[in-house]
Motif scaffolding. Sequence first.
Motif, PDB file in Angstrom:
ATOM      1  N   GLY A 107       0.799  -1.218   0.000  1.00 28.90           N
ATOM      2  CA  GLY A 107       0.000   0.000   0.000  1.00 28.90           C
ATOM      3  C   GLY A 107       0.834   1.272   0.000  1.00 28.90           C
ATOM      4  O   GLY A 107       0.317   2.363  -0.265  1.00 28.90           O
ATOM      5  N   LYS A 108       2.115   1.151   0.290  1.00 24.00           N
ATOM      6  CA  LYS A 108       3.006   2.317   0.229  1.00 24.00           C
ATOM      7  C   LYS A 108       3.201   2.772  -1.214  1.00 24.00           C
ATOM      8  O   LYS A 108       3.522   3.947  -1.473  1.00 24.00           O
ATOM      9  CB  LYS A 108       4.357   1.955   0.865  1.00 24.00           C
ATOM     10  N   TYR A 109       2.996   1.859  -2.169  1.00 31.58           N
ATOM     11  CA  TYR A 109       3.288   2.152  -3.578  1.00 31.58           C
ATOM     12  C   TYR A 109       2.062   2.113  -4.483  1.00 31.58           C
ATOM     13  O   TYR A 109       2.072   2.723  -5.556  1.00 31.58           O
ATOM     14  CB  TYR A 109       4.328   1.147  -4.093  1.00 31.58           C
ATOM     15  N   LEU A 110       1.015   1.398  -4.069  1.00 25.39           N
ATOM     16  CA  LEU A 110      -0.193   1.309  -4.872  1.00 25.39           C
ATOM     17  C   LEU A 110      -1.364   1.864  -4.075  1.00 25.39           C
ATOM     18  O   LEU A 110      -1.515   1.573  -2.882  1.00 25.39           O
ATOM     19  CB  LEU A 110      -0.472  -0.142  -5.271  1.00 25.39           C
ATOM     20  N   ASP A 111      -2.208   2.671  -4.723  1.00 26.73           N
ATOM     21  CA  ASP A 111      -3.269   3.394  -4.038  1.00 26.73           C
ATOM     22  C   ASP A 111      -4.576   2.599  -3.983  1.00 26.73           C
ATOM     23  O   ASP A 111      -4.818   1.692  -4.782  1.00 26.73           O
ATOM     24  CB  ASP A 111      -3.544   4.725  -4.749  1.00 26.73           C
ATOM     25  N   SER A 112      -5.396   2.987  -3.026  1.00 29.87           N
ATOM     26  CA  SER A 112      -6.787   2.523  -2.926  1.00 29.87           C
ATOM     27  C   SER A 112      -6.895   0.998  -2.879  1.00 29.87           C
ATOM     28  O   SER A 112      -7.713   0.397  -3.591  1.00 29.87           O
ATOM     29  CB  SER A 112      -7.620   3.073  -4.100  1.00 29.87           C
ATOM     30  N   LEU A 113      -6.083   0.376  -2.044  1.00 30.25           N
ATOM     31  CA  LEU A 113      -6.134  -1.075  -1.907  1.00 30.25           C
ATOM     32  C   LEU A 113      -7.132  -1.461  -0.818  1.00 30.25           C
ATOM     33  O   LEU A 113      -7.408  -0.685   0.098  1.00 30.25           O
ATOM     34  CB  LEU A 113      -4.746  -1.618  -1.563  1.00 30.25           C
ATOM     35  N   PRO A 114      -7.670  -2.679  -0.866  1.00 34.68           N
ATOM     36  CA  PRO A 114      -8.584  -3.129   0.179  1.00 34.68           C
ATOM     37  C   PRO A 114      -7.922  -3.114   1.553  1.00 34.68           C
ATOM     38  O   PRO A 114      -6.711  -3.335   1.680  1.00 34.68           O
ATOM     39  CB  PRO A 114      -8.927  -4.565  -0.252  1.00 34.68           C
ATOM     40  N   ALA A 115      -8.717  -2.892   2.586  1.00 36.95           N
ATOM     41  CA  ALA A 115      -8.185  -2.849   3.950  1.00 36.95           C
ATOM     42  C   ALA A 115      -7.514  -4.168   4.333  1.00 36.95           C
ATOM     43  O   ALA A 115      -6.532  -4.179   5.082  1.00 36.95           O
ATOM     44  CB  ALA A 115      -9.304  -2.517   4.926  1.00 36.95           C
ATOM     45  N   SER A 116      -8.024  -5.278   3.787  1.00 32.94           N
ATOM     46  CA  SER A 116      -7.450  -6.593   4.115  1.00 32.94           C
ATOM     47  C   SER A 116      -6.040  -6.760   3.580  1.00 32.94           C
ATOM     48  O   SER A 116      -5.323  -7.677   3.979  1.00 32.94           O
ATOM     49  CB  SER A 116      -8.346  -7.705   3.567  1.00 32.94           C
ATOM     50  N   TRP A 117      -5.636  -5.890   2.663  1.00 32.57           N
ATOM     51  CA  TRP A 117      -4.287  -5.958   2.088  1.00 32.57           C
ATOM     52  C   TRP A 117      -3.266  -5.154   2.894  1.00 32.57           C
ATOM     53  O   TRP A 117      -2.092  -5.113   2.526  1.00 32.57           O
ATOM     54  CB  TRP A 117      -4.295  -5.414   0.666  1.00 32.57           C
ATOM     55  N   SER A 118      -3.690  -4.503   3.958  1.00 30.54           N
ATOM     56  CA  SER A 118      -2.825  -3.521   4.628  1.00 30.54           C
ATOM     57  C   SER A 118      -1.525  -4.119   5.158  1.00 30.54           C
ATOM     58  O   SER A 118      -0.507  -3.429   5.249  1.00 30.54           O
ATOM     59  CB  SER A 118      -3.585  -2.848   5.778  1.00 30.54           C
ATOM     60  N   SER A 119      -1.546  -5.407   5.509  1.00 36.60           N
ATOM     61  CA  SER A 119      -0.327  -6.025   6.045  1.00 36.60           C
ATOM     62  C   SER A 119       0.442  -6.842   5.001  1.00 36.60           C
ATOM     63  O   SER A 119       1.407  -7.528   5.343  1.00 36.60           O
ATOM     64  CB  SER A 119      -0.670  -6.912   7.246  1.00 36.60           C
ATOM     65  N   ILE A 120       0.035  -6.770   3.738  1.00 31.44           N
ATOM     66  CA  ILE A 120       0.774  -7.461   2.674  1.00 31.44           C
ATOM     67  C   ILE A 120       2.037  -6.682   2.362  1.00 31.44           C
ATOM     68  O   ILE A 120       2.001  -5.487   2.045  1.00 31.44           O
ATOM     69  CB  ILE A 120      -0.077  -7.614   1.400  1.00 31.44           C
ATOM     70  N   THR A 121       3.176  -7.341   2.452  1.00 30.64           N
ATOM     71  CA  THR A 121       4.460  -6.707   2.154  1.00 30.64           C
ATOM     72  C   THR A 121       4.982  -7.145   0.788  1.00 30.64           C
ATOM     73  O   THR A 121       4.485  -8.120   0.210  1.00 30.64           O
ATOM     74  CB  THR A 121       5.507  -7.086   3.217  1.00 30.64           C
ATOM     75  N   LEU A 122       5.976  -6.445   0.310  1.00 30.37           N
ATOM     76  CA  LEU A 122       6.612  -6.842  -0.955  1.00 30.37           C
ATOM     77  C   LEU A 122       7.199  -8.241  -0.834  1.00 30.37           C
ATOM     78  O   LEU A 122       7.137  -9.041  -1.769  1.00 30.37           O
ATOM     79  CB  LEU A 122       7.705  -5.840  -1.327  1.00 30.37           C
ATOM     80  N   ARG A 123       7.754  -8.551   0.323  1.00 26.09           N
ATOM     81  CA  ARG A 123       8.327  -9.878   0.559  1.00 26.09           C
ATOM     82  C   ARG A 123       7.254 -10.961   0.368  1.00 26.09           C
ATOM     83  O   ARG A 123       7.511 -12.004  -0.243  1.00 26.09           O
ATOM     84  CB  ARG A 123       8.905  -9.948   1.972  1.00 26.09           C
TER      85      ARG A 123
END
Length: 474
Positions: A107-123
């Motif tokens: 979410g640091k790089y892509l906008d307007s993502l679902p709240a459930s994605w908030s803890s998804i990292t690049l790793r």
Amino acid sequence: MKRFLLVVLLSIITKIVLPQAQYVSFRIDSAVRAAIEARHIPGLQIAVVKYGLVLKKANYGYANLEDRVPVTDSTRFCIASMSKAFTCAAILLLMEDGKLSLDDSVGKYLDSLPASWSSITLRMLMNHSSGLWDDWDNRDDIFFYTNDTDSSFLAALKTEPLKFKPGQGFSYSCGPFLLGLVISKVSGESYPDFMKHRIFDKLGMTNSCINDADSIITNRAAGYIWRDQKIMHGKQISAAAQARGDVGVLTTLTDMLKWYAALQDSSLLKQISIELMFSPGLLNDSSRIAYGFGWFLGPYRDHTLFTHNGAFRTGYSSVMDIYPEDHVGIIILSNLQRAGADQLARNIVGLFNPDYGLSSQMLRDSTDPDSVRTLLLKSDFSELGLNIDTTRKMINALHVPFYFENDDELAMFRNVIEFNFIKAIKPSKPKPDIFGDTIQGIYLYEVKCKDQPTRYFAFFLDPTGKLVYLDLEE
């Protein structure tokens, strides 16, 4: 002095490797031609490397059947999901540049993502622990035709609920597609341009690019499928679908040999990045998964194997196997969707070590030396079919790179009809595998379950007799 030692070392390697070359070349030809005939493969390229020396590099068949254009060194193949390793390498380059951290939220790089994605990292996107779906699965071809931009693919992905909370499991997904968008955002360049100047140009991969289905690209092989007992053109999907970060690389065998060489040294990535690429990922509970950054990882028999294949509905399949302890690499590119490239690669590595051969083709020991062990393994195997929650816990513990989505998928473990011992492989010097478990024995079995195809499994036991790894080999 260093130059003298290098010459001596090369001389020793040459004496070890080259006597095998003629024998191996003949045997590879036989195996490849048999596969081409059995699978109806239009065209294929193969390379086998040992200790950095190319023992075999050959072209077979046709790049285009309609015009009878033969496969040559310049023929470009789509490598589909093998592209994921290139995209992960690009992320590692940006990490080395100090432009991102692998633990940054997407979410640091892509906008307007679902709240459930908030803890998804690049790793997590790199090692498939994000919980995202793979939108190539269970989709009709209209989906890949109507979605003709990256933004439309992203919008469609946002509507899908996660399979699990990020970091709680492994499920092969389209995470590297999102990484391609991140690469563009961070670098300020298009994904194809970044890949060209930071990877392909850097390594001299002059015939490699990100596929553009709408443009004229010289020497691009046509893609085919085998259906209804005849060869047909591969599926037609949108150009955007063919250029994504998870599937988009178009390349040649000659260029793939340069990629292979770059993975053995620091000519592209720093050593620490190479180590990250080939290290098992970690889940939130510290379980190790059989995937690094763009590579499946695990023991194959008693040695380590890094591997990835690629199969595309547009009509291509490929595989790259790396046996780091044996200093062996195998690369196969073809223009048929189901060419059995990974099985052919296992056939070929069996030429170097008979214990590496396919289980289905091995001579079986006349008697099972330990029927009690067989009963215990059969019990462990059947336990995987009890219920979906038990299965998911067990496969995490056994490093199985698969996520079972529903109870129906457990049929492969249920109603065992036959559990046939094939062979025991005992490492001469038991040592920890890539997951840290010491392996005292590897036991190969043919398993038949009701209404299921025959499958072949390798069961890995530690010195206490505990099952620590399970490999579905065929």
